[in-house]
Every structure is written in structure tokens, then in C-alpha cells.
Design a protein around this motif. Structure first.
Motif, PDB file in Angstrom:
ATOM      1  N   VAL A 177      -5.248   1.967   6.928  1.00 36.72           N
ATOM      2  CA  VAL A 177      -5.358   3.156   7.789  1.00 36.72           C
ATOM      3  C   VAL A 177      -3.984   3.538   8.321  1.00 36.72           C
ATOM      4  O   VAL A 177      -3.607   4.723   8.337  1.00 36.72           O
ATOM      5  CB  VAL A 177      -6.337   2.896   8.952  1.00 36.72           C
ATOM      6  CG1 VAL A 177      -6.302   4.050   9.951  1.00 36.72           C
ATOM      7  CG2 VAL A 177      -7.752   2.713   8.431  1.00 36.72           C
ATOM      8  N   LYS A 178      -3.220   2.537   8.740  1.00 40.45           N
ATOM      9  CA  LYS A 178      -1.888   2.810   9.293  1.00 40.45           C
ATOM     10  C   LYS A 178      -0.975   3.402   8.231  1.00 40.45           C
ATOM     11  O   LYS A 178      -0.233   4.361   8.489  1.00 40.45           O
ATOM     12  CB  LYS A 178      -1.306   1.512   9.844  1.00 40.45           C
ATOM     13  CG  LYS A 178      -0.010   1.697  10.606  1.00 40.45           C
ATOM     14  CD  LYS A 178       0.436   0.386  11.241  1.00 40.45           C
ATOM     15  CE  LYS A 178       1.731   0.581  12.030  1.00 40.45           C
ATOM     16  NZ  LYS A 178       2.176  -0.693  12.661  1.00 40.45           N
ATOM     17  N   ALA A 179      -1.011   2.848   7.018  1.00 40.86           N
ATOM     18  CA  ALA A 179      -0.162   3.364   5.937  1.00 40.86           C
ATOM     19  C   ALA A 179      -0.571   4.777   5.556  1.00 40.86           C
ATOM     20  O   ALA A 179       0.278   5.643   5.332  1.00 40.86           O
ATOM     21  CB  ALA A 179      -0.248   2.439   4.718  1.00 40.86           C
TER      22      ALA A 179
ATOM     23  N   LEU B 288       0.834  -1.207   0.000  1.00 35.33           N
ATOM     24  CA  LEU B 288       0.000   0.000   0.000  1.00 35.33           C
ATOM     25  C   LEU B 288       0.869   1.258   0.000  1.00 35.33           C
ATOM     26  O   LEU B 288       0.609   2.205  -0.745  1.00 35.33           O
ATOM     27  CB  LEU B 288      -0.927  -0.004   1.216  1.00 35.33           C
ATOM     28  CG  LEU B 288      -2.026  -1.073   1.211  1.00 35.33           C
ATOM     29  CD1 LEU B 288      -2.727  -1.115   2.562  1.00 35.33           C
ATOM     30  CD2 LEU B 288      -3.035  -0.801   0.100  1.00 35.33           C
ATOM     31  N   ARG B 289       1.893   1.266   0.853  1.00 35.78           N
ATOM     32  CA  ARG B 289       2.771   2.446   0.916  1.00 35.78           C
ATOM     33  C   ARG B 289       3.487   2.661  -0.410  1.00 35.78           C
ATOM     34  O   ARG B 289       3.653   3.800  -0.854  1.00 35.78           O
ATOM     35  CB  ARG B 289       3.777   2.301   2.060  1.00 35.78           C
ATOM     36  CG  ARG B 289       3.142   2.461   3.423  1.00 35.78           C
ATOM     37  CD  ARG B 289       4.169   2.750   4.493  1.00 35.78           C
ATOM     38  NE  ARG B 289       5.088   1.637   4.691  1.00 35.78           N
ATOM     39  CZ  ARG B 289       6.063   1.639   5.593  1.00 35.78           C
ATOM     40  NH1 ARG B 289       6.241   2.701   6.358  1.00 35.78           N
ATOM     41  NH2 ARG B 289       6.845   0.600   5.736  1.00 35.78           N
ATOM     42  N   LYS B 290       3.888   1.567  -1.043  1.00 34.37           N
ATOM     43  CA  LYS B 290       4.572   1.685  -2.330  1.00 34.37           C
ATOM     44  C   LYS B 290       3.639   2.308  -3.367  1.00 34.37           C
ATOM     45  O   LYS B 290       4.036   3.195  -4.126  1.00 34.37           O
ATOM     46  CB  LYS B 290       5.036   0.310  -2.786  1.00 34.37           C
ATOM     47  CG  LYS B 290       5.815   0.332  -4.091  1.00 34.37           C
ATOM     48  CD  LYS B 290       6.294  -1.060  -4.455  1.00 34.37           C
ATOM     49  CE  LYS B 290       7.058  -1.046  -5.767  1.00 34.37           C
ATOM     50  NZ  LYS B 290       7.523  -2.400  -6.142  1.00 34.37           N
ATOM     51  N   ARG B 291       2.398   1.834  -3.407  1.00 33.96           N
ATOM     52  CA  ARG B 291       1.438   2.383  -4.366  1.00 33.96           C
ATOM     53  C   ARG B 291       1.174   3.858  -4.080  1.00 33.96           C
ATOM     54  O   ARG B 291       1.175   4.697  -4.980  1.00 33.96           O
ATOM     55  CB  ARG B 291       0.124   1.607  -4.316  1.00 33.96           C
ATOM     56  CG  ARG B 291      -0.957   2.302  -5.121  1.00 33.96           C
ATOM     57  CD  ARG B 291      -2.300   1.648  -5.132  1.00 33.96           C
ATOM     58  NE  ARG B 291      -3.248   2.592  -5.690  1.00 33.96           N
ATOM     59  CZ  ARG B 291      -3.361   2.884  -6.981  1.00 33.96           C
ATOM     60  NH1 ARG B 291      -2.582   2.293  -7.858  1.00 33.96           N
ATOM     61  NH2 ARG B 291      -4.240   3.778  -7.397  1.00 33.96           N
ATOM     62  N   TRP B 292       0.940   4.182  -2.810  1.00 37.14           N
ATOM     63  CA  TRP B 292       0.569   5.559  -2.468  1.00 37.14           C
ATOM     64  C   TRP B 292       1.744   6.521  -2.542  1.00 37.14           C
ATOM     65  O   TRP B 292       1.548   7.735  -2.609  1.00 37.14           O
ATOM     66  CB  TRP B 292      -0.098   5.572  -1.104  1.00 37.14           C
ATOM     67  CG  TRP B 292      -1.438   4.879  -1.141  1.00 37.14           C
ATOM     68  CD1 TRP B 292      -2.237   4.706  -2.235  1.00 37.14           C
ATOM     69  CD2 TRP B 292      -2.124   4.248  -0.051  1.00 37.14           C
ATOM     70  NE1 TRP B 292      -3.371   4.019  -1.903  1.00 37.14           N
ATOM     71  CE2 TRP B 292      -3.340   3.721  -0.567  1.00 37.14           C
ATOM     72  CE3 TRP B 292      -1.845   4.080   1.290  1.00 37.14           C
ATOM     73  CZ2 TRP B 292      -4.263   3.040   0.230  1.00 37.14           C
ATOM     74  CZ3 TRP B 292      -2.758   3.401   2.090  1.00 37.14           C
ATOM     75  CH2 TRP B 292      -3.945   2.892   1.564  1.00 37.14           C
ATOM     76  N   LEU B 293       2.956   5.997  -2.528  1.00 38.09           N
ATOM     77  CA  LEU B 293       4.113   6.846  -2.787  1.00 38.09           C
ATOM     78  C   LEU B 293       4.148   7.270  -4.249  1.00 38.09           C
ATOM     79  O   LEU B 293       4.422   8.416  -4.580  1.00 38.09           O
ATOM     80  CB  LEU B 293       5.399   6.100  -2.450  1.00 38.09           C
ATOM     81  CG  LEU B 293       5.911   6.220  -1.016  1.00 38.09           C
ATOM     82  CD1 LEU B 293       7.099   5.313  -0.830  1.00 38.09           C
ATOM     83  CD2 LEU B 293       6.270   7.655  -0.704  1.00 38.09           C
ATOM     84  N   LYS B 294       3.881   6.307  -5.138  1.00 35.64           N
ATOM     85  CA  LYS B 294       3.951   6.590  -6.568  1.00 35.64           C
ATOM     86  C   LYS B 294       2.707   7.311  -7.067  1.00 35.64           C
ATOM     87  O   LYS B 294       2.789   8.182  -7.939  1.00 35.64           O
ATOM     88  CB  LYS B 294       4.137   5.279  -7.346  1.00 35.64           C
ATOM     89  CG  LYS B 294       5.484   4.622  -7.129  1.00 35.64           C
ATOM     90  CD  LYS B 294       5.616   3.366  -7.974  1.00 35.64           C
ATOM     91  CE  LYS B 294       6.986   2.734  -7.814  1.00 35.64           C
ATOM     92  NZ  LYS B 294       7.117   1.486  -8.621  1.00 35.64           N
ATOM     93  N   LYS B 295       1.547   6.924  -6.543  1.00 39.42           N
ATOM     94  CA  LYS B 295       0.280   7.492  -7.001  1.00 39.42           C
ATOM     95  C   LYS B 295      -0.510   7.943  -5.777  1.00 39.42           C
ATOM     96  O   LYS B 295      -1.468   7.308  -5.363  1.00 39.42           O
ATOM     97  CB  LYS B 295      -0.514   6.456  -7.798  1.00 39.42           C
ATOM     98  CG  LYS B 295       0.218   5.966  -9.038  1.00 39.42           C
ATOM     99  CD  LYS B 295      -0.593   4.911  -9.769  1.00 39.42           C
ATOM    100  CE  LYS B 295       0.145   4.409 -10.997  1.00 39.42           C
ATOM    101  NZ  LYS B 295      -0.629   3.364 -11.722  1.00 39.42           N
ATOM    102  N   ARG B 296      -0.063   9.044  -5.218  1.00 34.91           N
ATOM    103  CA  ARG B 296      -0.637   9.530  -3.966  1.00 34.91           C
ATOM    104  C   ARG B 296      -2.070  10.013  -4.173  1.00 34.91           C
ATOM    105  O   ARG B 296      -2.316  10.930  -4.953  1.00 34.91           O
ATOM    106  CB  ARG B 296       0.210  10.665  -3.410  1.00 34.91           C
ATOM    107  CG  ARG B 296      -0.294  11.218  -2.070  1.00 34.91           C
ATOM    108  CD  ARG B 296       0.528  12.422  -1.646  1.00 34.91           C
ATOM    109  NE  ARG B 296       0.029  13.003  -0.432  1.00 34.91           N
ATOM    110  CZ  ARG B 296       0.429  12.656   0.781  1.00 34.91           C
ATOM    111  NH1 ARG B 296       1.349  11.731   0.900  1.00 34.91           N
ATOM    112  NH2 ARG B 296      -0.077  13.224   1.850  1.00 34.91           N
TER     113      ARG B 296
END
Length: 670
Positions: free
Chosen positions: A96-98, A71-79
Motif C-alpha cells: 500500500v505504501k509503495a 515492489l517499487r522496482k517491479r511497479w516502476l518497470k511494469k506499472r
């Protein structure tokens, strides 16, 4: 807005949560929002599928497993601008934590009364624990959305924070009396004038289907030619079908077929006592049926007893059965059924979607969480990287499932350095010999390091460790800007000398008893594997990540003594080599301390600690932790974006330094 929705259920699943999310998603897209679904099960193109397992005894329901790194990897690239987490599973909790870690606004949905299910499954004693978990889960979000006013008030009474109403709608074009089918009624054995009573929903314990059957039996005694139909599937269907052959079981129905089933009936029974809303009630009303339900959730909000439906006090099964018998007299064209349809016509999804949009826009500027990662820089600008003189990494253990390779790449993307020292155990040859798999993410670390040597002209020094001791036979070795060696003397900018060694030579087990060290490595890998499952269980309990290996090392006296002796021997070696300090790895215990005249530094690992040693341009050494470093990078990125000189091509001045508490890193334009 860019919106990500995280859920354990989505179309083509047939349940109220999946249907609701489908309507919200379609509505947001019609309003030109970009919506991405992260879900369990089988997804379609444009959706992200998360790992999941079937719920024991209920294979139709899948429970999402934690996926914080993905999840963090995805939201880093496509916030995204906002995230909506619809289910309270381990997947939802990790989302939620990420989101909190990345500073992304997050809303949660209270779609299911899991705590009330406990009573139905003879687990009433677990209700307080379940409610405590739900409260911890939702209180971490910026807001919680509940579907009816009585539930909103109940949650607020339980101490939940920031709870708001997000109602539900109904598609009155799909669910309509016009969909009535005599052919379908004939297949049920219903004569033209005979009433049909229907139950729609999952055939599971929490739906209180025993009461529906009792009501059916009472209705048959009142009107013998009444036909009884159950629509849906679930773990109880086989048992009910065998026990009550006089009930017609239609199985799971969707879309037009479901609408026809509603419209071809006359009475809808909805005996469930555990709903957060109960979409079935509105769908039945839109289809022009006489509905019988308990006075809570959707029925409390929309049903006026005796005017557009029947409702009784929650838990009053005797009155429920009496109303079911009375509903048989409410035939097609009756004013009650017309009134039910009229009310449903005013409860479309458009207003609900608008309210959802408004709530997400509201939290997008008011997130509770502290950011950890870099925001996307506008295309007309350049991402700024942190400049160090030297960076020391060790114990990445590429080739093992617990290597945080993705985080290593994230870290390296944010830095620029003149020298990168890889201090042993970068590749875990022992694990690969045992059959461990080399993953694509492990290759990305190698590619990133090679790219640094080409693009930034970074000098790379690779010191062999014990897990990559196969390099011993080739040392010393050099090609291009990469050197392989056993030890290295590093001279800092302030002229201090540091001896850099992996450190396994001062571990008597690794040196003299390799078979025992290999056995220990297997034990450590096993402990990490147990740790993964243990932390999945902790996630179910709503608890934070816990490291078993660190706890074991902290509690075992011999392990503590070993670390102390290890540090002492390395300090003596530094003095012997006429060095001011020593930098090592090996024991996965990050450290930065001054012992007498020797500066002892251990770079930790990228399995659990996620730490590195960095040398600033003034020669100062610092131990940094991945999450803390990313947070500071993010904050500096925001500060630079707000500065009118953000894109001026100026030399970096000392005043441009970002502080750990004032001057920790220098930013350079990439």
C-alpha cells in the motif's frame, strides 16, 4: 487493465481467502485483464514470491515480510493500472505504501477479522490496538472491499473510509448434490439411511470447533447412528483427533474431492463467530445440505431460517446445538435442501468479478496518493531525462546489504550530466573484507556508470574515501573518461570554485585510529541491522520508517559536536585553497548552507538519506532527495505527455524548465 494482486495466501493454499482470490483472478483474466500475483509461499511461473515467515504455532499460515524496494522496482518497470492488496500483513502494508508513493490506485480487501481472533487466543486486551492498525492500513487505500453488508456497515461505524461491498459467489457446477458418493459414505462408516454431519474449515482456535464437537455429541444422543466428519487441517487437528476418536478426520480436501465430501453429507455445521463472509455456508447450500450457522456474514445474507437452512443469534450456542439436532430430520430431497440449492444457483462468480472490475476501474482515475516515479512513456515517444551540468554522489557503500543500489540506478537512469563526481565510499572495501556479499544490484551501479561514460560521454571523477582507501596506493589514476584522485577542484558554470573531498581526513578517528574507525563501522552496520528488524516491528504496529542511527546521532552530544567541528575544519580548508565552497561526504549528514563566505555542501549517503548534490547549467548548486526528485520527474512527464508538442524535435528552451518551484531542472529528450 493491468492488475497486481498482493496477498499472503494463494492457491494451492486451502482457505477462503485463497479460494476467493483464485476466482477473482480467473474471472478477470477471462475478461482480458492482465493479472499478476505477488504472494508468499511457493509460487508458480508468472507469480512473484515475497519473503515470508510461518506464523508461530500455525505453520500452515505464512506472514509476508515488508518488500517496499522490490515492489517499487517491479511497479516502476511494469506499472499496473490498479493494485489489490488482500492481506494486512507487513507485506500488504509495504505494498500500500509503495503504491501510494508511485501514484498507483490501490484497493484493499477486508478478508479476515484479525481483531476478533484476539479473543479466541486469550489476547482480548489487544483488540483495540488491532482495530486501530487495521483502520490505519485500510484508510491509506483508495477503497476497501468487504464481503457482506453487515461488515460494511460495521467498518463504516468504526470510522473506516470508502468501504464498499464486494460479495462472494459459489461454483455450482463443482459444488452440487450430484457429487454424492456412497463409496465415500461407506468409508466413513455411514449406512445408506444414516445421516452425516460435517464441519469444513481450518482446525484452529478461531473456528470455535469446541462448539462443533458439543453439537456432534448432542446429535449422537438424538440419532445414535449419525456419522460425524471433520474436513480440514490445522494446529488443533492432532489434539481433537486424539480426544475424539469417534469423529472421522478427512484432512485437507480440495476441488472434486472437497465437493464429494460436501455432497456426501447431510448437515453442515458452521460454528465460527469470526468470519468476514464464510464461503463454507454457500458451498454447503450449493451442495444441497441443511446448514446450521450463526446469523451474520454469509448466513445473514443468504440463509432464511426454516426455509433454506438454520441460523441463530451470534453467540447463542444452546440454540445452535438445538438447530443441529433439528437438522438431522432434514433428509435428502427435503424442500429446505432443495431451496438451499436453488438460492446458490443464483450466486455465481460472474457478477462478483464484474463488480470487482468496476471498482478497480473506478479508483484507477481517482487515486489518493501522490506519485513518485516516472510513468512508462508510450513506445512511439522517448523517455525524457533531467539534464544537469554536474552530479555529486557519495557513500553508496556497494557491497553492504543496506546500500540502496537499486535507487542509485533508478536515479542515474533519469539524469544526464557532463560530469559525475563519486565522492568516496562508493565501494565498501571494509565490509567486503569482513565477508559481506557483493550482490547483482551492486554490479548494476557500476555498469550504469560505465554506460554513462560511453553513451553520454560523461566525465567521471572518483575520489577515494576511507572505506575504499585501497585506491590510495594507485592514485592518481585515469583510464578513458574516468579519473581517480584524492581531491578535486570543481569550477562551476558561474566561475565559483568548489573543493571536493570525501572528508575523512578531517575525522581524527578515521585518520589516527583506523582500528577504532573500523570498530565504529561494525557498530554502524550492526545498528543498521537492528534498524531493519526494528522497522519490521514498527510495520506490524502500522508506524512509519524510523532511523535509529539518525536518532542516536541527534541525541548524542559528542556526535553533534563532532559534526559541527567537522564542518568548521572543512570550511577553513576551502578558504585555504582559495575556493568559494566545499563539497564533501563521509558523515552521512546531507547539508547545504552558507557559512560566512564559504558554501558548505555535504552530499549525504545512499544508505539512509538517499541524497545528492547537483549543479544546474547556470552554476547553481542544489541538494536533492531521491523521492522528491522522482516526484518532480513524474509530474513533468505527465505535463509533457499532455502537450501536443511532446514529440516535436525542438531545442530545449528556458521555458521548458521544470520547477522545484519553477526552474529546477532542464529536460532533454533521450
Amino acid at each position: 487493465m493491468k492488475i497486481d494482486i498482493v496477498t499472503d495466501t494463494f492457491a494451492p493454499d486451502v482457505n477462503g481467502v485463497a479460494m476467493t482470490l483464485g476466482r477473482l483472478c480467473d474471472g478477470l483474466r477471462k475478461l482480458n485483464h492482465r493479472v499478476h500475483i505477488i504472494r508468499t509461499g511457493v509460487g508458480k511461473r508468472g507469480e512473484t514470491v515475497a519473503a515470508s515467515v510461518p506464523l508461530p504455532g500455525y505453520k500452515e499460515v505464512r506472514v509476508g515480510l515488508p518488500g517496499p524496494f522490490k515492489l517499487r522496482k517491479r511497479w516502476l518497470k511494469k506499472r499496473p493500472d490498479a493494485i489489490y492488496v488482500a492481506t494486512e500483513s507487513p507485506l500488504g502494508r509495504s505494498a500500500v505504501k509503495a503504491a501510494k508513493a508511485l501514484g498507483i490506485p490501490v484497493a484493499t480487501g477486508f478478508h479476515t477479522n484479525f481483531h476478533e481472533y484476539m479473543q479466541r487466543y486469550s489476547l482480548g486486551g489487544l483488540q483495540p490496538m488491532a482495530m486501530a492498525y487495521l483502520k490505519r492500513f485500510h484508510d491509506k487505500a483508495d477503497c476497501t472491499l468487504a464481503p457482506c453488508p453487515d461488515l460494511v456497515e460495521k467498518l463504516r461505524g468504526e470510522g473506516f473510509e470508502e468501504v464498499y461491498l464486494l460479495g462472494r459467489g459459489v461454483d455450482t457446477e463443482l459444488f452440487s448434490p450430484k457429487k454424492r458418493s456412497e463409496e465415500l459414505r461407506n468409508s466413513w462408516g455411514a449406512s445408506p439411511g444414516a445421516p452425516v454431519a460435517i464441519v469444513v474449515g481450518r482446525m484452529a482456535q478461531e473456528k470455535n470447533l469446541e462448539l462443533a464437537v458439543r453439537a456432534f455429541e448432542a446429535m449422537r444422543e438424538t440419532v445414535p447412528d449419525v456419522r460425524c466428519v471433520m474436513v480440514g487441517d490445522g494446529p488443533l487437528r492432532e489434539r481433537l483427533e486424539a480426544k475424539h476418536p469417534w469423529i472421522h478426520f478427512s484432512g485437507m480436501q480440495t476441488g472434486e474431492n472437497l465437493a464429494k465430501h460436501y455432497a456426501s453429507a447431510d448437515v453442515l455445521l458452521f460454528p465460527s463467530e469470526t468470519e468476514t463472509f464464510g464461503n463454507v455456508v454457500l458451498e454447503g447450500m450449493a451442495s444441497g445440505l441443511a446448514t446450521v450457522s450463526y446469523d451474520y456474514a454469509a448466513a445473514a445474507r443468504f440463509v432464511k431460517h426454516g426455509e433454506n437452512g438454520f441460523k441463530v443469534e451470534k453467540g447463542d450456542s444452546r440454540s445452535f446445538i438445538e438447530c443441529a439436532k433439528s437438522a438431522l430430520a432434514i433428509r435428502k430431497g427435503h424442500g429446505m435442501r432443495t431451496s438451499a440449492r436453488d438460492l446458490a444457483l443464483g450466486e455465481g462468480w460472474e457478477a462478483v468479478v464484474k463488480e470487482f472490475e468496476k471498482r478497480l476501474e473506478c479508483i484507477s482515475g481517482n487515486a489518493k496518493s501522490a506519485p513518485r516515479k516516472l510513468l512508462s512513456i508510450p513506445k512511439h515517444g522517448k523517455r525524457e531525462r533531467v539534464s544537469f551540468r554536474t552530479v555529486f554522489l557519495s557513500d553508496i557503500h556497494l557491497g553492504t546489504p543496506d546500500s540502496k543500489a537499486a535507487e542509485v540506478v533508478d536515479f542515474l537512469k533519469q539524469i544526464r550530466c557532463e560530469k559525475l563526481v563519486l565522492n568516496g565510499d562508493i565501494v565498501d572495501g571494509w565490509a567486503l573484507q569482513r565477508g559481506s556479499k557483493w550482490m547483482p544490484r551492486h554490479s548494476r551501479v557500476i555498469r550504469k556508470i560505465l554506460k554513462m561514460t560511453e553513451r553520454d560521454r560523461t566525465e567521471v571523477v572518483y575520489l577515494r574515501g576511507n572505506h575504499d582507501d585501497i585506491l590510495e596506493r594507485f592514485l592518481p589514476l585515469a583510464f578513458g573518461k574516468i579519473r581517480f584522485t584524492k581531491e578535486h577542484i570543481h569550477t562551476a558554470a558561474n566561475k565559483q570554485r568548489y573543493l571536493v573531498v570525501h572528508g575523512d581526513g578531517f575525522d581524527s578517528v578515521s585518520t589516527n585510529h583506523k582500528w577504532l574507525a573500523s570498530l565504529g563501522a561494525v557498530g554502524y552496520d550492526t545498528l543498521l541491522k537492528v534498524n531493519r528488524y526494528y522497522n519490521k516491528w514498527r510495520a506490524w504496529q502500522g508506524k512509519e520508517y524510523f532511523s535509529l542511527s539518525k536518532s542516536v546521532k541527534a541525541r548524542v552530544k559528542s556526535a553533534v559536536s563532532f559534526v559541527d567541528k567537522y564542518e568548521e575544519l572543512l570550511q577553513e580548508l576551502a578558504i585555504h585553497k582559495n575556493c568559494d565552497g566545499i563539497i564533501c561526504g563521509h558523515i552521512h549528514t546531507p547539508e547545504d548552507k552558507q557559512v560566512g563566505e564559504v558554501h558548505y555542501l555535504n552530499s549525504g549517503d545512499w544508505v539512509e538519506s538517499l541524497t545528492a548534490i547537483v549543479e544546474h547549467h547556470d552554476g547553481r548548486m542544489e541538494l536533492i532527495q531521491y523521492d522528491d526528485f522522482m516526484t518532480k520527474c513524474y509530474e513533468n512527464s505527465l505535463r509533457k505527455l499532455k502537450s501536443p508538442e511532446r514529440y516535436d524535435k525542438k531545442p530545449i528552451l528556458p521555458s521548458d524548465r521544470m520547477s522545484a518551484e519553477s526552474d529546477d531542472v532542464v529536460l532533454t529528450a533521450e
